[in-house]
Every structure is written in C-alpha cells, then in structure tokens.
Enzyme design. Sequence first.
Site, PDB file in Angstrom:
ATOM      1  N   LEU A  43     -32.839 -71.554 -27.684  1.00 40.22           N
ATOM      2  CA  LEU A  43     -33.787 -71.008 -26.706  1.00 40.22           C
ATOM      3  C   LEU A  43     -33.196 -69.852 -25.910  1.00 40.22           C
ATOM      4  CD1 LEU A  43     -35.327 -74.295 -25.237  1.00 40.22           C
ATOM      5  CD2 LEU A  43     -36.253 -72.815 -27.013  1.00 40.22           C
ATOM      6  N   LYS A  44     -31.889 -69.764 -25.880  1.00 35.44           N
ATOM      7  CA  LYS A  44     -31.184 -68.723 -25.110  1.00 35.44           C
ATOM      8  C   LYS A  44     -31.812 -68.558 -23.719  1.00 35.44           C
ATOM      9  CE  LYS A  44     -29.170 -66.041 -28.857  1.00 35.44           C
ATOM     10  NZ  LYS A  44     -29.964 -66.299 -30.068  1.00 35.44           N
ATOM     11  N   LEU A  45     -31.835 -69.660 -22.976  1.00 40.17           N
ATOM     12  CA  LEU A  45     -32.448 -69.638 -21.639  1.00 40.17           C
ATOM     13  C   LEU A  45     -31.690 -68.690 -20.710  1.00 40.17           C
ATOM     14  CD1 LEU A  45     -33.045 -73.474 -21.250  1.00 40.17           C
ATOM     15  CD2 LEU A  45     -34.795 -71.733 -21.588  1.00 40.17           C
ATOM     16  N   ILE A  94     -34.205 -68.049 -13.419  1.00 40.67           N
ATOM     17  CA  ILE A  94     -33.703 -68.681 -12.191  1.00 40.67           C
ATOM     18  C   ILE A  94     -33.553 -70.184 -12.443  1.00 40.67           C
ATOM     19  CG2 ILE A  94     -34.671 -66.898 -10.675  1.00 40.67           C
ATOM     20  CD1 ILE A  94     -36.888 -68.935  -9.939  1.00 40.67           C
ATOM     21  N   PRO A  95     -32.669 -70.851 -11.670  1.00 36.67           N
ATOM     22  CA  PRO A  95     -32.385 -72.274 -11.949  1.00 36.67           C
ATOM     23  C   PRO A  95     -33.625 -73.143 -12.040  1.00 36.67           C
ATOM     24  CG  PRO A  95     -30.837 -71.415 -10.340  1.00 36.67           C
ATOM     25  CD  PRO A  95     -31.832 -70.328 -10.573  1.00 36.67           C
ATOM     26  N   THR A 138     -36.746 -72.425 -12.809  1.00 37.15           N
ATOM     27  CA  THR A 138     -37.546 -72.152 -14.013  1.00 37.15           C
ATOM     28  C   THR A 138     -36.867 -72.733 -15.261  1.00 37.15           C
ATOM     29  OG1 THR A 138     -38.419 -70.172 -12.989  1.00 37.15           O
ATOM     30  CG2 THR A 138     -38.602 -70.281 -15.381  1.00 37.15           C
ATOM     31  N   THR A 167     -23.721 -61.331 -30.693  1.00 35.46           N
ATOM     32  CA  THR A 167     -22.924 -60.740 -31.782  1.00 35.46           C
ATOM     33  C   THR A 167     -23.479 -59.387 -32.246  1.00 35.46           C
ATOM     34  OG1 THR A 167     -24.169 -62.247 -33.202  1.00 35.46           O
ATOM     35  CG2 THR A 167     -21.901 -62.832 -32.754  1.00 35.46           C
ATOM     36  N   ARG A 196     -21.168 -63.200 -42.234  1.00 39.83           N
ATOM     37  CA  ARG A 196     -21.574 -62.479 -43.441  1.00 39.83           C
ATOM     38  C   ARG A 196     -20.712 -62.947 -44.609  1.00 39.83           C
ATOM     39  NH1 ARG A 196     -25.383 -61.897 -40.935  1.00 39.83           N
ATOM     40  NH2 ARG A 196     -26.431 -60.015 -40.219  1.00 39.83           N
TER      41      ARG A 196
HETATM   42  O1  C5P Z   1     -29.374 -63.543 -40.131  1.00 33.61           O
HETATM   43  P1  C5P Z   1     -28.158 -63.720 -39.263  1.00 33.61           P
HETATM   44  O2  C5P Z   1     -27.100 -64.606 -39.873  1.00 33.61           O
HETATM   45  O3  C5P Z   1     -27.607 -62.422 -38.730  1.00 33.61           O
HETATM   46  O4  C5P Z   1     -28.728 -64.549 -38.005  1.00 33.61           O
HETATM   47  C1  C5P Z   1     -27.940 -64.965 -36.937  1.00 33.61           C
HETATM   48  C2  C5P Z   1     -28.711 -65.941 -36.102  1.00 33.61           C
HETATM   49  O5  C5P Z   1     -27.891 -66.330 -35.014  1.00 33.61           O
HETATM   50  C3  C5P Z   1     -30.006 -65.413 -35.507  1.00 33.61           C
HETATM   51  O6  C5P Z   1     -30.946 -66.482 -35.524  1.00 33.61           O
HETATM   52  C4  C5P Z   1     -29.645 -65.050 -34.085  1.00 33.61           C
HETATM   53  O7  C5P Z   1     -30.719 -65.249 -33.187  1.00 33.61           O
HETATM   54  C5  C5P Z   1     -28.522 -66.042 -33.770  1.00 33.61           C
HETATM   55  N1  C5P Z   1     -27.524 -65.602 -32.804  1.00 33.61           N
HETATM   56  C6  C5P Z   1     -26.790 -64.453 -32.947  1.00 33.61           C
HETATM   57  N2  C5P Z   1     -25.878 -64.088 -31.992  1.00 33.61           N
HETATM   58  C7  C5P Z   1     -25.659 -64.868 -30.951  1.00 33.61           C
HETATM   59  C8  C5P Z   1     -26.374 -66.047 -30.794  1.00 33.61           C
HETATM   60  C9  C5P Z   1     -27.299 -66.407 -31.771  1.00 33.61           C
HETATM   61  O8  C5P Z   1     -26.966 -63.748 -33.939  1.00 33.61           O
HETATM   62  N3  C5P Z   1     -24.735 -64.552 -30.079  1.00 33.61           N
END
Ligand code: C5P
Length: 229
Positions: free
Chosen positions: A61-63, A66-67, A69, A120, A180
């Site tokens: 969810l990557k919230l 504010i606390p 909410t 990332t 990758r």
């Molecule tokens: O397709 P790919 O392997 O690049 O997807 C990476 C997944 O990880 C995505 O669902 C993305 O939302 C999630 N993610 C990310 N970087 C983060 C946290 C989560 O890429 N720091």
Amino acid sequence: MKTKIFIACDTTNPKKLNNIIKNTKTNSLKIGYKFGLEFFYSPKGRIFISKLKKKEIFLDLKLNDIPNTCAAAINAIKDLKNINYITVHISGGQEMLKAIKKASKLINKKIKILGVTVLTSLSNKSIKKVGHTRSIKDLVIKQATLAKSIKLDGIVCSGHEAKYIKKICKNMEIFTPGIRLPGEGKGDQNRVMSPKKSIKNGATSLVIGRSITSGNIKKNIQKLILSMK
Ligand code: C5P
C-alpha cells in the site's frame, strides 16, 4: 532460511492474475504474492485478495499520510484476514509509523509492517531534485535506523543498500525490489540487481514483477531458479 520470492502482481485483470498464480507454482522456491496499488484499486482487486487462501500475501500500500488517516486506512482493511505484510513509506515520519504499527496490531497481530526507504526507481540525481541533500545510501541508512527504533518488522530497499542495512537491522526482514534477471535491462527502475547478488547482500525476500510476469511465466521461473544457483 530460504529466501522468499514475492511476485509483484501488477495488473488489473483477475484472469491474468490466476494465470500468474498457476504458472509460478514450484517446489524449488518459496513463493508469495505482492499486490500493489494497481490491483488493489481495481474493481475486483480487493475481493480477489480476500479470497486467496494458503498464500503469503504482501499488500504493497506504500502508506504515506498523516497518522490519523493512515491508522484509519489500516482499520478499513480489517476484514482482510489473510494479509502477512503491509508497506509504509518511512518518509511519512515517526508519528505516522507508530500510528500504523499500533493500528495494525489492533486489527491483526500477525501483520508485519515493512518500511519503504528510497524507491528503487530513484537515483541520486532524482532525489536531489526533490530537495534531499544526502546520498541515497545515507538516506536509506537514516530511514532504516528510524524504522528499527520503532520496531517495524522489515525494510524495503534495493539490493545495493541491503549490505549496509543487514548490519543495522540485524533481526529484521529485508525486501529488495528492483530485481532483474541476468541480461535484462533496467526499464523504469534505477537501482537494480540480480537475484543472486541481492541475496548475497542480505535480502531475505526478493520482489520480482515483470521479469517473471511478462512473457512465458513458467520459463521465467526456471530462469530465476537457475540464476539463484
Ligand atoms: O516489474 P518490477 O520487478 O520492476 O516491479 C517491482 C515491483 O516492486 C513493483 O510492483 C513496484 O511497485 C515495487 N516496488 C519497487 N520499489 C520499491 C518498492 C516496491 O519497485 N522501493
């Protein structure tokens, strides 16, 4: 401990999702499923997730709000009894992190909270543009230290930072997206790494999306298994 693999189920299509689940079954890996904003916001997403049984589920969810909410958002998903992990942006601050932790314990003690550090997809150049003066490495270390002080369960960072984070967050889980397979391009990600190197650097779980879900899923899983040897 066997490294877990969380497949990023980035789609709005439940049919495609069933196909991903079916074709990623293997005894050679410990597989879980990650549902992010795309699937969770889609019309059938939430109900689909609620019905999944005997699977490790990571709700990305990557919230970041504010606390009050964020705590209310956690409370709003209390009907989802099968969630193992939820993510929050550590940049949301100490009070928000504490509020989320408290709310999650009230709805379900088994939910683990993971703190997302620097995405990332970002580079040192891109974080400068939004006002950061530290390097990504320093920022990730600072954020992970805060997450540890609040006793979050894990950290999300790239494989590049995992080697520093494992020394700081000794008993915490480390999830690395930006994975990758050998020979693949970065795409929209920036800080990418191979599965093998990420594990060597300290990842306890790998998050992998398109490298597995694009094209022939079964073949991609075999490629992943080979690349981890
Ligand atoms: O397709 P790919 O392997 O690049 O997807 C990476 C997944 O990880 C995505 O669902 C993305 O939302 C999630 N993610 C990310 N970087 C983060 C946290 C989560 O890429 N720091």
